[in-house]
Design a protein around this motif. Structure first.
Motif, mmCIF file in Angstrom:
data_model
loop_
_atom_site.group_PDB
_atom_site.id
_atom_site.type_symbol
_atom_site.label_atom_id
_atom_site.label_comp_id
_atom_site.label_asym_id
_atom_site.label_seq_id
_atom_site.Cartn_x
_atom_site.Cartn_y
_atom_site.Cartn_z
ATOM 1 N N LYS A 155 0.681 -1.101 -0.057
ATOM 2 C CA LYS A 155 0.108 -0.023 -0.189
ATOM 3 C C LYS A 155 0.831 1.251 0.041
ATOM 4 O O LYS A 155 2.039 1.391 0.688
ATOM 5 N N VAL A 156 0.555 2.091 -0.826
ATOM 6 C CA VAL A 156 1.228 3.535 -0.788
ATOM 7 C C VAL A 156 0.202 4.774 -1.157
ATOM 8 O O VAL A 156 -0.683 4.552 -2.030
ATOM 9 N N ASP A 157 0.330 5.538 -0.315
ATOM 10 C CA ASP A 157 -0.312 6.811 -0.445
ATOM 11 C C ASP A 157 0.798 8.016 -1.005
ATOM 12 O O ASP A 157 1.804 8.106 -0.582
ATOM 13 N N ILE A 158 0.529 8.664 -2.266
ATOM 14 C CA ILE A 158 1.296 9.210 -3.039
ATOM 15 C C ILE A 158 0.737 10.639 -3.202
ATOM 16 O O ILE A 158 -0.261 10.891 -3.609
ATOM 17 N N LEU A 159 1.518 11.739 -2.492
ATOM 18 C CA LEU A 159 0.877 13.203 -2.391
ATOM 19 C C LEU A 159 1.895 14.028 -3.551
ATOM 20 O O LEU A 159 3.070 14.014 -3.276
ATOM 21 N N PHE A 160 1.096 14.395 -4.610
ATOM 22 C CA PHE A 160 1.801 15.394 -5.382
ATOM 23 C C PHE A 160 1.524 16.651 -4.887
ATOM 24 O O PHE A 160 0.573 17.358 -4.911
ATOM 25 N N VAL A 161 2.700 17.618 -4.895
ATOM 26 C CA VAL A 161 2.479 18.823 -4.391
ATOM 27 C C VAL A 161 3.019 19.556 -5.752
ATOM 28 O O VAL A 161 4.298 19.744 -5.800
ATOM 29 N N VAL A 162 2.034 20.249 -6.224
ATOM 30 C CA VAL A 162 2.348 20.937 -7.673
ATOM 31 C C VAL A 162 2.314 22.405 -7.317
ATOM 32 O O VAL A 162 1.246 22.962 -7.064
ATOM 33 N N ASP A 163 3.401 22.671 -8.008
ATOM 34 C CA ASP A 163 3.716 24.325 -7.931
ATOM 35 C C ASP A 163 2.712 24.958 -8.906
ATOM 36 O O ASP A 163 2.585 24.928 -10.077
ATOM 37 N N ASN A 164 1.697 25.553 -8.319
ATOM 38 C CA ASN A 164 0.752 26.545 -9.042
ATOM 39 C C ASN A 164 0.827 27.849 -9.711
ATOM 40 O O ASN A 164 0.031 28.225 -10.021
ATOM 41 N N SER A 165 2.235 28.302 -9.721
ATOM 42 C CA SER A 165 2.517 29.561 -10.237
ATOM 43 C C SER A 165 2.558 29.624 -11.680
ATOM 44 O O SER A 165 2.773 28.616 -12.381
ATOM 45 N N THR A 166 2.454 30.615 -12.304
ATOM 46 C CA THR A 166 2.487 30.796 -13.930
ATOM 47 C C THR A 166 3.526 30.215 -14.396
ATOM 48 O O THR A 166 3.628 29.738 -15.337
ATOM 49 N N SER A 167 4.704 30.254 -13.666
ATOM 50 C CA SER A 167 5.920 29.756 -14.311
ATOM 51 C C SER A 167 5.928 28.463 -14.608
ATOM 52 O O SER A 167 6.790 27.793 -15.187
ATOM 53 N N MET A 168 5.044 27.621 -13.955
ATOM 54 C CA MET A 168 4.940 26.191 -14.205
ATOM 55 C C MET A 168 4.131 25.505 -15.019
ATOM 56 O O MET A 168 4.150 24.436 -15.238
ATOM 57 N N ARG A 169 3.384 26.218 -15.825
ATOM 58 C CA ARG A 169 2.365 25.908 -16.801
ATOM 59 C C ARG A 169 2.979 24.902 -17.863
ATOM 60 O O ARG A 169 2.495 23.908 -18.189
ATOM 61 N N ARG A 170 4.216 25.241 -18.458
ATOM 62 C CA ARG A 170 4.903 24.355 -19.620
ATOM 63 C C ARG A 170 5.304 23.028 -18.724
ATOM 64 O O ARG A 170 5.127 21.892 -19.336
ATOM 65 N N ASP A 171 5.618 23.254 -17.577
ATOM 66 C CA ASP A 171 6.415 21.904 -16.737
ATOM 67 C C ASP A 171 5.215 20.930 -16.613
ATOM 68 O O ASP A 171 5.155 19.705 -16.530
ATOM 69 N N GLN A 172 4.014 21.609 -16.022
ATOM 70 C CA GLN A 172 2.757 20.927 -15.547
ATOM 71 C C GLN A 172 2.509 20.064 -16.822
ATOM 72 O O GLN A 172 2.166 18.779 -16.822
ATOM 73 N N LYS A 173 2.325 20.670 -18.015
ATOM 74 C CA LYS A 173 2.221 19.979 -19.393
ATOM 75 C C LYS A 173 2.935 18.995 -19.473
ATOM 76 O O LYS A 173 2.600 17.678 -19.673
ATOM 77 N N ASN A 174 4.260 19.279 -19.607
ATOM 78 C CA ASN A 174 5.061 18.133 -19.780
ATOM 79 C C ASN A 174 5.159 16.968 -18.969
ATOM 80 O O ASN A 174 5.200 15.745 -19.232
ATOM 81 N N ILE A 175 5.017 17.274 -17.603
ATOM 82 C CA ILE A 175 4.840 15.956 -16.509
ATOM 83 C C ILE A 175 3.454 15.281 -16.755
ATOM 84 O O ILE A 175 3.696 14.216 -16.856
ATOM 85 N N GLY A 176 2.389 15.914 -16.985
ATOM 86 C CA GLY A 176 1.312 15.219 -17.074
ATOM 87 C C GLY A 176 1.377 14.280 -18.252
ATOM 88 O O GLY A 176 0.759 13.203 -18.403
#
Length: 187
Positions: free
Chosen positions: A1-22
């Motif tokens: 069993k594992v609980d995984i918590l993703f803590v995502v930087d939601n600032s404007t500078s992360m938009r491209r990185d969020q898309k890439n990671i997703g």
């Protein structure tokens, strides 16, 4: 069993990185397919006034399932698309919308999430599961260095106040080291 918590930087500078990671994390999802997992999402904002009770902010788990579930688990049929949506569809910090400096505080956000494990985050954290934290950011804790939590204090707080033992905690940070222009350009 594992609980995984993703803590995502939601600032404007992360938009491209969020898309890439997703788009690249379908491999991650398939690699844990045989595990009994729960994946939750919060953002790094614990400083914007008026967001204390909003999902994603101040450690409140984000609604990710079709029926308002606060985590993704192995019983869901469209895990990969839910994951991608949860990573890329971040609500921007009100401070960035207003043109003010946002303070990304991923470790403080995790502590807030844990403090709410019997209230708004009820059902995500299991006492018999391993706990993994994945921080996605392009900033240091506190982003401006003021009142930043040090990693040692963070882990000490986890051990003392969360009921989670150190051997059940794993953390990963996906970040560009501060001042590393070569790494930033490469990304």
């Amino acid at each position: 069993k594992v609980d995984i918590l993703f803590v995502v930087d939601n600032s404007t500078s992360m938009r491209r990185d969020q898309k890439n990671i997703g788009s690249q994390f379908s491999n991650f999802i398939s690699s844990i397919a045989l595990s009994d997992y729960r994946i939750g999402f919060i953002n790094t904002d614990v400083s914007s006034p008026g967001t204390e009770d909003k999902e994603g902010f101040f450690g409140n788990l984000k609604s990710v399932g079709q029926n308002g579930e606060i985590y993704i688990d192995s019983s869901m049929s469209n895990v990969s698309s839910l994951f991608k949506h949860a990573i890329t569809k971040q609500v921007e910090s009100p401070c960035s919308v207003q043109g003010r400096e946002c303070h990304e505080e991923p470790m403080r956000a995790v502590l807030h999430a844990l403090s709410k494990k019997f209230t708004v985050n009820s059902g995500f954290f299991r006492s018999d599961a391993n706990f993994s934290i994945v921080i996605l950011t392009d900033e240091d804790e506190g982003s401006n260095g003021v009142n930043a939590i040090e990693p040692e204090a963070f882990y000490e707080h986890l051990k003392i106040n969360s009921g989670i033992t150190a051997d059940k905690i794993t953390s990963f940070v996906i970040a560009v080291p501060p001042g590393d222009k070569k790494c930033l350009r490469k990304q």
